[in-house]
Design a protein around this motif. Structure first.
Motif, PDB file in Angstrom:
ATOM      1  N   MET A 179     -38.645  -7.742 -21.256  1.00  0.00           N
ATOM      2  CA  MET A 179     -39.881  -8.157 -21.244  1.00  0.00           C
ATOM      3  C   MET A 179     -40.877  -7.884 -19.913  1.00  0.00           C
ATOM      4  SD  MET A 179     -40.047 -12.323 -20.876  1.00  0.00           S
ATOM      5  CE  MET A 179     -39.821 -12.796 -22.786  1.00  0.00           C
ATOM      6  N   GLN A 180     -40.305  -7.672 -18.860  1.00  0.00           N
ATOM      7  CA  GLN A 180     -41.058  -7.328 -17.518  1.00  0.00           C
ATOM      8  C   GLN A 180     -41.805  -6.142 -17.740  1.00  0.00           C
ATOM      9  OE1 GLN A 180     -38.662  -8.115 -13.576  1.00  0.00           O
ATOM     10  NE2 GLN A 180     -37.089  -8.505 -15.040  1.00  0.00           N
ATOM     11  N   GLN A 181     -41.047  -4.977 -18.436  1.00  0.00           N
ATOM     12  CA  GLN A 181     -41.707  -3.746 -18.779  1.00  0.00           C
ATOM     13  C   GLN A 181     -43.080  -3.954 -19.680  1.00  0.00           C
ATOM     14  OE1 GLN A 181     -39.234  -0.514 -20.010  1.00  0.00           O
ATOM     15  NE2 GLN A 181     -40.623   0.815 -19.295  1.00  0.00           N
ATOM     16  N   GLN A 182     -42.680  -4.664 -20.809  1.00  0.00           N
ATOM     17  CA  GLN A 182     -43.675  -4.840 -21.624  1.00  0.00           C
ATOM     18  C   GLN A 182     -45.047  -5.876 -20.854  1.00  0.00           C
ATOM     19  OE1 GLN A 182     -41.767  -6.974 -24.863  1.00  0.00           O
ATOM     20  NE2 GLN A 182     -40.744  -5.127 -25.454  1.00  0.00           N
ATOM     21  N   GLY A 183     -44.574  -6.649 -20.375  1.00  0.00           N
ATOM     22  CA  GLY A 183     -45.542  -7.467 -19.821  1.00  0.00           C
ATOM     23  C   GLY A 183     -46.608  -6.824 -18.621  1.00  0.00           C
ATOM     24  N   TRP A 184     -45.820  -6.041 -17.687  1.00  0.00           N
ATOM     25  CA  TRP A 184     -46.542  -5.059 -16.778  1.00  0.00           C
ATOM     26  C   TRP A 184     -47.415  -4.028 -17.580  1.00  0.00           C
ATOM     27  CZ3 TRP A 184     -46.186  -4.796 -11.302  1.00  0.00           C
ATOM     28  CH2 TRP A 184     -45.665  -6.034 -10.476  1.00  0.00           C
ATOM     29  N   GLN A 185     -46.642  -3.437 -18.501  1.00  0.00           N
ATOM     30  CA  GLN A 185     -47.488  -2.317 -19.226  1.00  0.00           C
ATOM     31  C   GLN A 185     -48.747  -2.782 -20.057  1.00  0.00           C
ATOM     32  OE1 GLN A 185     -46.579   1.117 -19.379  1.00  0.00           O
ATOM     33  NE2 GLN A 185     -48.544   1.047 -20.129  1.00  0.00           N
ATOM     34  N   SER A 186     -48.430  -3.938 -20.417  1.00  0.00           N
ATOM     35  CA  SER A 186     -49.767  -4.618 -21.305  1.00  0.00           C
ATOM     36  C   SER A 186     -50.880  -4.998 -20.373  1.00  0.00           C
ATOM     37  CB  SER A 186     -49.151  -6.006 -22.082  1.00  0.00           C
ATOM     38  OG  SER A 186     -50.405  -6.608 -22.489  1.00  0.00           O
ATOM     39  N   ILE A 187     -50.459  -5.446 -19.086  1.00  0.00           N
ATOM     40  CA  ILE A 187     -51.717  -5.466 -18.094  1.00  0.00           C
ATOM     41  C   ILE A 187     -52.343  -4.346 -17.667  1.00  0.00           C
ATOM     42  CG2 ILE A 187     -52.094  -6.266 -15.421  1.00  0.00           C
ATOM     43  CD1 ILE A 187     -49.900  -8.617 -16.108  1.00  0.00           C
ATOM     44  N   LEU A 188     -51.401  -3.218 -17.591  1.00  0.00           N
ATOM     45  CA  LEU A 188     -51.804  -1.802 -17.173  1.00  0.00           C
ATOM     46  C   LEU A 188     -52.760  -1.215 -18.391  1.00  0.00           C
ATOM     47  CD1 LEU A 188     -51.988  -0.051 -14.835  1.00  0.00           C
ATOM     48  CD2 LEU A 188     -49.675   1.251 -16.111  1.00  0.00           C
TER      49      LEU A 188
END
Length: 138
Positions: free
Chosen positions: A116-125
């Motif tokens: 979830m953290q990886q997906q969230g930060w990747q989405s922002i990026l």
């Protein structure tokens, strides 16, 4: 545990750096999904300087403050900071023939799953990439 996300932005280094560090730009790209937005952004980009972003659901039901202080800044190359909860983040900017590679490495928190953290930060990026590349087409 550290998590890394990255993207390749098809733009020049100056534009990428400016969009990453300018509050007006940050408010346009800093969200993990279309139902969230950043309502306030402040940046004092220097070692010892602070940053602040207020992130909220567009329906007003929930929000949180994302803040901390810069520990290292190397112009157009590296930004390191400590978040208010003590976790650390490193953001690297590397110019390539295809554009600028932006790589973020951050300490995972204990509240949410790694995925979830990886997906969230990747989405922002990914939003950042779209924002910068759209600026180049204007």
């Amino acid at each position: 545990m550290k998590i890394t996300v990255e993207t390749l932005v098809k733009s020049d280094l100056e534009t990428v750096w400016r969009a990453w560090n300018t509050p007006d730009d940050i408010m346009q790209w800093n969200a993990a999904s279309d139902d969230w937005h950043t309502t306030i952004s402040r940046v004092d980009l220097r070692p010892g300087g602070s940053f602040y972003a207020r992130m909220e659901a567009k329906n007003g039901t929930v929000g949180f403050d994302f803040e901390g202080s810069y520990t290292s800044v190397i112009d157009k190359q590296l930004i390191e900071y400590a978040m208010a909860d003590g976790r650390v983040v490193s953001v690297r900017f590397a110019e390539t023939n295809e554009g600028v590679r932006v790589t973020e490495t951050f300490d995972a928190d204990d509240e949410y799953s790694i995925e979830m953290q990886q997906q969230g930060w990747q989405s922002i990026l990914d939003n950042f990439k779209r924002h910068v590349e759209a600026k180049g087409r204007r």
